[in-house]
Scaffold this active site. Structure first.
Site, short mmCIF file in Angstrom:
data_model
loop_
_atom_site.label_atom_id
_atom_site.label_comp_id
_atom_site.label_asym_id
_atom_site.label_seq_id
_atom_site.Cartn_x
_atom_site.Cartn_y
_atom_site.Cartn_z
N GLU A 158 108.60 39.74 28.32
CA GLU A 158 110.21 39.85 28.81
C GLU A 158 111.31 40.05 27.55
O GLU A 158 112.16 39.73 27.52
CB GLU A 158 110.75 38.76 29.41
CG GLU A 158 109.92 38.60 30.76
CD GLU A 158 110.71 37.66 31.88
OE1 GLU A 158 110.71 37.73 32.86
OE2 GLU A 158 110.89 36.53 31.15
N GLU A 234 105.21 39.42 37.12
CA GLU A 234 105.46 37.92 37.71
C GLU A 234 106.07 37.85 38.91
O GLU A 234 107.54 38.35 38.86
CB GLU A 234 106.34 37.43 36.58
CG GLU A 234 105.62 36.93 35.24
CD GLU A 234 106.39 36.20 34.29
OE1 GLU A 234 107.53 35.58 34.73
OE2 GLU A 234 106.32 35.97 33.05
#
Length: 585
Positions: A158, A234
């Protein structure tokens, strides 16, 4: 050559069409004696792949080292996954977030304030290179190119939410390739155009992270990457908890409906989490938005497989959804594990912490108080000790505050508590005499794992003064508490106030999972047979600590509680039911 390759809209594995249906299962949050059980249950839910992060801070406690023992035996975990017929998505970081202490970045690195973390700063990339030089050769036999289970490897984590240093990401990509990683590489970012743009690498598969708004998120991913597989790396099906908050849950029906939408769109998925596990010992992370907020011990995450490894309603709902899109094993769903019969443990021996700190950590003398990092302490506590110059009432001021919770004692008597999350820096104390002993016991409640405050110092963060007079000459006792052997001579003691280790024994016929309940206790740490279960705190939401069956043994077992404040009882309970607190849906 990579076994897993991409097409215009999907994956192939060794030349055959393949859809990744994965679930997150972090080996370092599960007792090694239960890895095989959790992996089997992943396969039985219909998963063909499992995903795990790799926590740099535990694997490399000091530069030039590599720990692959016990809870950190990643090669064994990968071998077990392959034996179960599962593929693996490997996410080695270096940054992992994961609600994990420091986001996985080691304290010996983040304590250097001159280093620009997660950037192409050579001091940072040199440290990563040293770590990967040791780690990746150990994992080479488990890569798909060598016949192993690892089919894809993530670059960073991320990153688009943090920075935009393309040279840094390229360094990581090239570093993996130089060290023999032939497998498919991927990045993952929140499904936000700016994040995807900043966190992507040309030629590397971009994937998204999201839990809802499935259609919109997939559209954004496709707009960013016109060709290639759509994948949610995710798929958030629950959430984590902070101390003092309600327990977060997401209904099985709602999560299953989103999973159905995701799979019906043809996307691949990694369920975050399939099985959350536990932040054992001192491994939980923290957030810091407007205030510091540490994460609780349980990482149950309201996952399909509960913290204790039992299938939840979400497990059954997800299995039904997956069965509509992929083969699911024609085997029964696992039953809940056996639980220990309810047991009362009497803690009838006690070791005061303030009196015995010198046996648990070699004291460090300094003119000004040192931070934990300056003493080389990654986690745990520090007991700071000096004297007060004058008698009478005065304001004790901690310049820059404390990290993260400080208990203050004057000549052994409690004088107050300061907490980082409440921005507290001062309190009034009374010195009964000139030269009274001042003790400050500081607990590291977990390193920030997300955002710009990763690596914030712990312990005393600056000078300490009493009525304007700066206190000098400190003795600090670093308390990692990795070994409680020096406390073996605990003696009967009915005292229930003040920081102390409370000891008790109990008998087990057949080891089984159980949950430690501590009504009447305030805050502290718990060990069973030397295995650190994690933190407890009556602030909640969590009211029980998970005790894995492999931590117990047939016959006599020892429970040790480090109670930091006070208790109104000498008993603890082992129960067959977890209590993670009042739910917030």
């Amino acid at each position: 050559m990579s076994a897993l390759t991409t097409t215009a809209d999907g994956f192939t594995l060794r030349g055959e069409p393949f859809r990744i249906i994965s679930g997150a299962l972090h080996y370092f949050r599960v007792h090694p004696g239960q890895w095989a059980d959790r992996l089997r249950k992943a396969r039985l839910m219909g998963l063909n792949t499992v995903e795990t992060y790799v926590p740099w801070n535990l694997h490399q406690p000091a530069p030039g080292t590599l720990d692959l023992e016990g809870l950190l035996d990643l090669p064994r975990y990968l071998r077990l996954a392959q034996e179960e017929g599962l593929h693996v998505l490997l996410r080695p970081g270096p940054y992992i977030c994961a609600e994990w202490d420091g986001g996985g970045l080691p304290a010996w690195l983040t304590s250097d304030r001159d280093i620009r973390l997660r950037s192409s700063d050579p001091r940072f990339t040199d440290a990563i290179d040293g770590y990967f030089d040791l780690l990746l050769p150990e994992l080479a036999p488990f890569m798909a190119a060598a016949g192993g289970p690892v089919i894809a490897v993530q670059v960073e984590n991320e990153y688009g939410a943090y920075g935009n240093d393309a040279a840094y990401l390229k360094h990581l990509e090239q570093g993996l390739r130089r060290r023999g990683v032939e497998e498919l590489l991927f990045t993952c970012d929140q499904a936000d155009p700016a994040h995807l743009e900043a966190g992507s690498i040309p030629g590397v598969l971009a994937t998204g992270t999201f839990g809802g708004k499935i259609g919109q998120s997939l559209e954004r991913l496709r707009a960013h990457q016109p060709q290639g597989p759509l994948m949610c790396t995710e798929f958030w099906i629950g959430w984590f908890d902070h101390w003092g908050e309600p327990h977060h849950v997401r209904s099985a029906d709602d999560a299953a409906a989103s999973l159905e939408t995701l799979l019906a769109a043809g996307a691949s998925v990694n369920i975050y989490m399939f099985h959350g596990g536990t932040n054992f010992a001192f491994t939980n992370g923290a957030n810091h938005d407007h205030a510091y907020s540490p994460v609780v011990t349980s990482y149950d995450y309201d996952a399909p497989l509960a913290e204790s490894g039992d299938p939840s309603p979400k497990y059954h709902a997800f299995r039904e959804v997956i069965a509509r899109h992929a083969p699911v094993p024609d085997e029964p769903v696992p039953a809940p594990s056996p639980k220990l019969p309810p047991t009362t443990v009497t803690l009838d021996r006690r070791t005061p912490l303030l009196d015995r700190a010198g046996e648990l950590g070699v004291p460090v003398h300094s003119r000004e108080p040192l931070t934990m990092e300056a003493m080389g302490l990654r986690a745990g506590f520090v007991l700071y000790r000096t004297t007060l110059p004058t008698a009478g009432d005065g304001v004790l001021h901690f310049t820059h505050g404390v990290g993260d919770r400080a208990q203050v004692f004057v000549d052994g008597a409690p004088a107050g508590v300061l907490e980082h999350e409440h921005h507290q820096e001062s309190l009034t104390v009374r010195a009964p005499r000139a030269g009274a002993r001042l003790d400050v016991l500081v607990e590291n409640m977990g390193g920030v794992n997300y955002g710009p405050r990763i690596g914030d110092d712990k312990g005393l963060l600056g000078p300490v003064s009493f009525d304007g007079v700066v206190l000098r000459e400190w003795d600090a006792h670093p308390l990692a508490l990795n070994d409680l052997a020096p406390l073996a001579d605990a003696t009967p003691d009915a005292t229930r106030a003040g920081p102390a280790f409370h000891h008790g024994t109990f008998h087990v016929d057949t080891p089984a999972d159980t949950f430690l309940a501590l009504p009447g206790w305030t805050k502290g740490q718990a060990w069973i047979n030397g295995f650190n279960l994690g933190r407890y705190w009556n602030r909640g939401p969590q009211r029980t600590l998970y005790v894995p069956a492999p931590a117990l043994r047939a016959g006599a077992n020892e429970l040790v509680l480090l109670e930091l404040d006070a208790t109104v009882t000498s008993r603890a309970l082992l129960t067959d039911t977890p209590d993670l607190g009042v739910e917030k849906i």
